[in-house]
Design a protein around this motif. Structure first.
Motif, short mmCIF file in Angstrom:
data_model
loop_
_atom_site.label_atom_id
_atom_site.label_comp_id
_atom_site.label_asym_id
_atom_site.label_seq_id
_atom_site.Cartn_x
_atom_site.Cartn_y
_atom_site.Cartn_z
N THR A 161 -52.93 66.23 62.46
CA THR A 161 -53.86 65.34 63.16
C THR A 161 -53.20 64.01 63.52
OG1 THR A 161 -55.73 66.36 62.04
CG2 THR A 161 -56.12 64.19 62.95
N GLN A 162 -52.23 63.59 62.71
CA GLN A 162 -51.52 62.33 62.99
C GLN A 162 -50.82 62.38 64.35
OE1 GLN A 162 -48.96 61.77 59.61
NE2 GLN A 162 -50.68 61.48 58.20
N LEU A 163 -50.40 63.56 64.77
CA LEU A 163 -49.71 63.70 66.06
C LEU A 163 -50.62 63.34 67.24
CD1 LEU A 163 -47.94 67.12 65.36
CD2 LEU A 163 -46.85 64.87 65.41
N LEU A 164 -51.93 63.44 67.03
CA LEU A 164 -52.89 63.12 68.10
C LEU A 164 -53.05 61.61 68.31
CD1 LEU A 164 -55.61 65.73 67.12
CD2 LEU A 164 -54.22 65.77 69.20
N GLU A 165 -52.56 60.83 67.34
CA GLU A 165 -52.59 59.37 67.43
C GLU A 165 -53.98 58.83 67.76
OE1 GLU A 165 -49.41 58.49 70.16
OE2 GLU A 165 -47.89 59.08 68.71
N ASN A 166 -55.00 59.41 67.14
CA ASN A 166 -56.40 58.97 67.29
C ASN A 166 -56.95 59.07 68.71
OD1 ASN A 166 -56.89 58.41 64.56
ND2 ASN A 166 -55.77 56.49 64.75
N ASN A 167 -56.30 59.85 69.56
CA ASN A 167 -56.85 60.08 70.91
C ASN A 167 -58.02 61.05 70.80
OD1 ASN A 167 -55.14 58.57 72.83
ND2 ASN A 167 -53.51 59.77 71.89
N HIS A 168 -59.04 60.85 71.62
CA HIS A 168 -60.24 61.67 71.52
C HIS A 168 -60.35 62.73 72.62
CE1 HIS A 168 -62.18 59.73 68.10
NE2 HIS A 168 -61.52 58.66 68.50
N PHE A 169 -59.31 62.83 73.46
CA PHE A 169 -59.28 63.84 74.51
C PHE A 169 -57.86 64.38 74.64
CE2 PHE A 169 -62.60 60.79 75.49
CZ PHE A 169 -63.69 61.63 75.64
N CYS A 170 -57.73 65.52 75.28
CA CYS A 170 -56.41 66.07 75.54
C CYS A 170 -56.45 66.98 76.75
CB CYS A 170 -55.88 66.82 74.32
SG CYS A 170 -56.79 68.33 73.99
N MET A 171 -55.31 67.14 77.36
CA MET A 171 -55.11 68.14 78.41
C MET A 171 -54.34 69.28 77.74
SD MET A 171 -56.22 66.93 81.44
CE MET A 171 -55.30 67.69 82.76
N LEU A 172 -54.56 70.49 78.21
CA LEU A 172 -53.87 71.64 77.64
C LEU A 172 -53.02 72.31 78.71
CD1 LEU A 172 -56.79 73.19 75.56
CD2 LEU A 172 -54.92 71.76 74.74
N GLY A 173 -51.85 72.76 78.31
CA GLY A 173 -50.96 73.47 79.22
C GLY A 173 -50.40 74.70 78.55
N TYR A 174 -49.89 75.61 79.36
CA TYR A 174 -49.33 76.87 78.84
C TYR A 174 -48.00 77.14 79.51
CZ TYR A 174 -48.84 81.87 77.88
OH TYR A 174 -48.37 83.09 77.51
N ASP A 175 -46.99 77.44 78.72
CA ASP A 175 -45.67 77.84 79.23
C ASP A 175 -45.55 79.35 79.02
OD1 ASP A 175 -42.97 78.55 79.53
OD2 ASP A 175 -42.28 76.58 78.88
N PRO A 176 -45.76 80.15 80.11
CA PRO A 176 -45.73 81.61 79.95
C PRO A 176 -44.36 82.16 79.56
CG PRO A 176 -46.06 81.02 82.26
CD PRO A 176 -46.07 79.75 81.47
N GLU A 177 -43.28 81.51 80.00
CA GLU A 177 -41.93 81.99 79.66
C GLU A 177 -41.67 81.89 78.17
OE1 GLU A 177 -38.34 80.64 81.65
OE2 GLU A 177 -39.44 80.75 83.55
N LYS A 178 -42.03 80.76 77.59
CA LYS A 178 -41.77 80.54 76.16
C LYS A 178 -42.98 80.88 75.30
CE LYS A 178 -38.04 77.34 76.65
NZ LYS A 178 -37.72 76.10 77.26
N GLN A 179 -44.08 81.28 75.94
CA GLN A 179 -45.33 81.60 75.25
C GLN A 179 -45.69 80.48 74.27
OE1 GLN A 179 -45.26 85.67 73.77
NE2 GLN A 179 -46.09 86.24 75.75
#
Length: 118
Positions: free
Chosen positions: A42-60
């Motif tokens: 959770t510390q990696l989120l740095e207290n942000n309350h939103f996120c965008m999500l992405g997907y790398d199909p080559e590296k799954q």
């Protein structure tokens, strides 16, 4: 010290040693589309309350980009006592990558993204 008395004790050490879960960051991707962060991750989120999500199909790999403010296509980050989670079923269904069973891995940093292998 024990050998001086003629004894050579072998310590009881169970075959499987598990480190406590809270010692290292772990992210789970659940079959219900929920991305769950343990307390350390959770510390990696740095207290942000939103996120965008992405997907790398080559590296799954799944990429999580923490965001400070609500923007189009952001996902809310929900904080709880033992960590945080993101409800992302739409994301997984869009890319057809909803896992059939629990995926658990140590996150990695890639630029501004928090990554996890699927």
């Amino acid at each position: 010290m024990s050998e001086e008395n003629g004894f050579s004790f072998t310590l009881f050490q169970p075959h499987r040693t598990r480190t406590p879960k809270n010692d290292e960051p772990v992210i789970e991707v659940r079959p219900n589309g929920r991305i769950v962060f343990n307390k350390k991750a959770t510390q990696l989120l740095e207290n942000n309350h939103f996120c965008m999500l992405g997907y790398d199909p080559e590296k799954q790999a799944l990429g999580i980009l923490p965001m400070e403010q609500l923007q189009p296509n952001t996902f809310p980050v929900r904080y709880a006592a033992k960590g945080a989670y993101i409800g992302a079923k739409k994301f997984f269904k869009h890319f057809e990558i909803l896992p059939g069973q629990l995926v658990e891995d140590t996150p990695f940093k890639s630029g501004e993204f928090i990554g996890i292998n699927l």
